[in-house]
Motif scaffolding. Structure first.
Motif, short mmCIF file in Angstrom:
data_model
loop_
_atom_site.label_atom_id
_atom_site.label_comp_id
_atom_site.label_asym_id
_atom_site.label_seq_id
_atom_site.Cartn_x
_atom_site.Cartn_y
_atom_site.Cartn_z
N PRO A 75 0.84 -1.21 0.00
CA PRO A 75 0.00 0.00 0.00
C PRO A 75 0.87 1.25 0.00
N ILE A 76 0.47 2.23 -0.80
CA ILE A 76 1.16 3.52 -0.79
C ILE A 76 0.51 4.36 0.31
N ILE A 77 1.30 4.68 1.34
CA ILE A 77 0.80 5.46 2.46
C ILE A 77 0.44 6.88 1.99
N ARG A 78 -0.70 7.52 2.43
CA ARG A 78 -1.51 6.99 3.49
C ARG A 78 -2.79 6.34 2.98
N ALA A 79 -3.28 6.83 1.84
CA ALA A 79 -4.59 6.35 1.38
C ALA A 79 -4.58 4.86 1.05
N GLY A 80 -3.44 4.34 0.60
CA GLY A 80 -3.36 2.93 0.27
C GLY A 80 -3.59 2.02 1.47
N LEU A 81 -3.32 2.54 2.68
CA LEU A 81 -3.55 1.74 3.88
C LEU A 81 -5.01 1.34 4.01
N GLY A 82 -5.89 2.21 3.55
CA GLY A 82 -7.32 1.92 3.63
C GLY A 82 -7.75 0.80 2.71
N MET A 83 -6.85 0.37 1.82
CA MET A 83 -7.15 -0.72 0.88
C MET A 83 -6.59 -2.06 1.35
N LEU A 84 -5.73 -2.03 2.35
CA LEU A 84 -4.99 -3.23 2.72
C LEU A 84 -5.89 -4.34 3.23
N ASP A 85 -6.83 -4.03 4.11
CA ASP A 85 -7.69 -5.07 4.68
C ASP A 85 -8.48 -5.81 3.60
N GLY A 86 -8.92 -5.08 2.58
CA GLY A 86 -9.67 -5.71 1.50
C GLY A 86 -8.85 -6.71 0.72
N PHE A 87 -7.54 -6.41 0.56
CA PHE A 87 -6.67 -7.34 -0.16
C PHE A 87 -6.31 -8.53 0.71
N VAL A 88 -5.95 -8.27 1.96
CA VAL A 88 -5.53 -9.35 2.87
C VAL A 88 -6.69 -10.30 3.15
N LYS A 89 -7.90 -9.78 3.15
CA LYS A 89 -9.07 -10.65 3.35
C LYS A 89 -9.12 -11.72 2.26
N LEU A 90 -8.76 -11.35 1.03
CA LEU A 90 -8.80 -12.31 -0.08
C LEU A 90 -7.56 -13.18 -0.11
N VAL A 91 -6.39 -12.61 0.24
CA VAL A 91 -5.12 -13.34 0.18
C VAL A 91 -4.45 -13.25 1.56
N PRO A 92 -4.95 -14.00 2.54
CA PRO A 92 -4.43 -13.87 3.90
C PRO A 92 -2.97 -14.26 4.06
N SER A 93 -2.42 -15.04 3.13
CA SER A 93 -1.02 -15.46 3.24
C SER A 93 -0.05 -14.42 2.70
N THR A 94 -0.57 -13.31 2.19
CA THR A 94 0.31 -12.30 1.60
C THR A 94 1.20 -11.66 2.65
N GLN A 95 2.39 -11.23 2.22
CA GLN A 95 3.24 -10.41 3.06
C GLN A 95 2.97 -8.94 2.71
N VAL A 96 3.35 -8.06 3.61
CA VAL A 96 3.01 -6.64 3.44
C VAL A 96 4.25 -5.77 3.59
N GLY A 97 4.44 -4.89 2.64
CA GLY A 97 5.46 -3.86 2.74
C GLY A 97 4.79 -2.51 2.58
N PHE A 98 5.48 -1.44 2.92
CA PHE A 98 4.88 -0.11 2.86
C PHE A 98 5.82 0.86 2.16
N ILE A 99 5.23 1.80 1.44
CA ILE A 99 6.00 2.89 0.86
C ILE A 99 5.21 4.17 1.02
N GLY A 100 5.91 5.22 1.46
CA GLY A 100 5.26 6.51 1.67
C GLY A 100 5.66 7.50 0.60
N ILE A 101 4.71 7.89 -0.21
CA ILE A 101 4.96 8.87 -1.27
C ILE A 101 3.84 9.91 -1.22
N GLN A 102 4.20 11.16 -1.22
CA GLN A 102 3.19 12.21 -1.26
C GLN A 102 3.44 13.13 -2.44
#
Length: 211
Positions: A75-102
């Protein structure tokens, strides 16, 4: 570059409610999660799997499981964080990294201020989460970073996109393995670089800071 516009009636319906300026933040957040799960279903059609032998209550059989290395959601911080739960719900085995770009509101250029990602992305399938593809600057910078660190193919999931952003991504990725999955392609950008009709500032609306 491949583009998939997921114009399913449920996606269009939820996007309509999301666009409405009277939709409150709690409803907005819930709709974003639902939309991302639907879009992720389309985005993961080519996710890599490997065979696995199992026993059902009736007989042995061979199925599949997500291959290693596991997919990486970015997810691209910050708005992308609001999308993370929807993706992880479908692919619970996924790993997560973060990048902050404004986006610099004067130059409209991306500015990176944070990264938390595996050093080696060799052979990885990466899924970038960013609600709005406007000018394409933030997404292009993120995708470049992932490819430069070894990602095999990258898919971006966006709620809405502008034609200008799509064209910018086409130029930025060249012949690399990149897929864009969006809920809708809107008319274009206004003089401030915002998607029109769009849905406003997704981050502000997600977190209740919209004016």
């Amino acid at each position: 570059m491949r583009i998939h516009v997921a114009d399913h009636p449920l996606i269009t319906h939820k996007l309509t409610v999301l666009r409405d300026k009277t939709t409150p933040s709690p409803t907005f957040r819930q709709l974003v999660e639902e939309l991302v799960t639907l879009l992720s279903y389309e985005a993961t059609r080519e996710v890599r799997v490997e065979p696995i032998d199992i026993e059902t209550p009736v007989a042995p059989t061979t199925g599949v499981q997500i291959s290693s290395p596991r997919p990486l959601a970015v997810p691209i911080i910050r708005a992308g964080l609001g999308m993370l739960d929807g993706f992880v719900k479908l692919v619970p085995s996924t790993q997560v990294g973060f990048i902050g770009i404004q986006r610099n509101e004067d130059t409209l250029q991306p500015e990176t201020y944070a990264k938390r990602l595996p050093e080696d992305l060799s052979n990885r399938q990466c899924f970038v989460l960013d609600p709005m593809l406007a000018t394409g600057g933030s997404l292009a910078a993120t995708v470049d970073y992932l490819f430069e660190h070894g990602a095999q193919d990258v898919t971006a999931i966006c709620l809405v996109a502008a034609p200008e952003g799509i064209e910018a991504m086409r130029k930025a990725v060249g012949d690399r393995e990149f897929t864009l999955v969006v809920g809708a392609v809107d008319a274009g950008l206004n003089e401030r670089g915002y998607i029109t009709p769009g849905l406003g500032d997704a981050g502000d609306r997600l977190y209740g800071t919209a004016e």
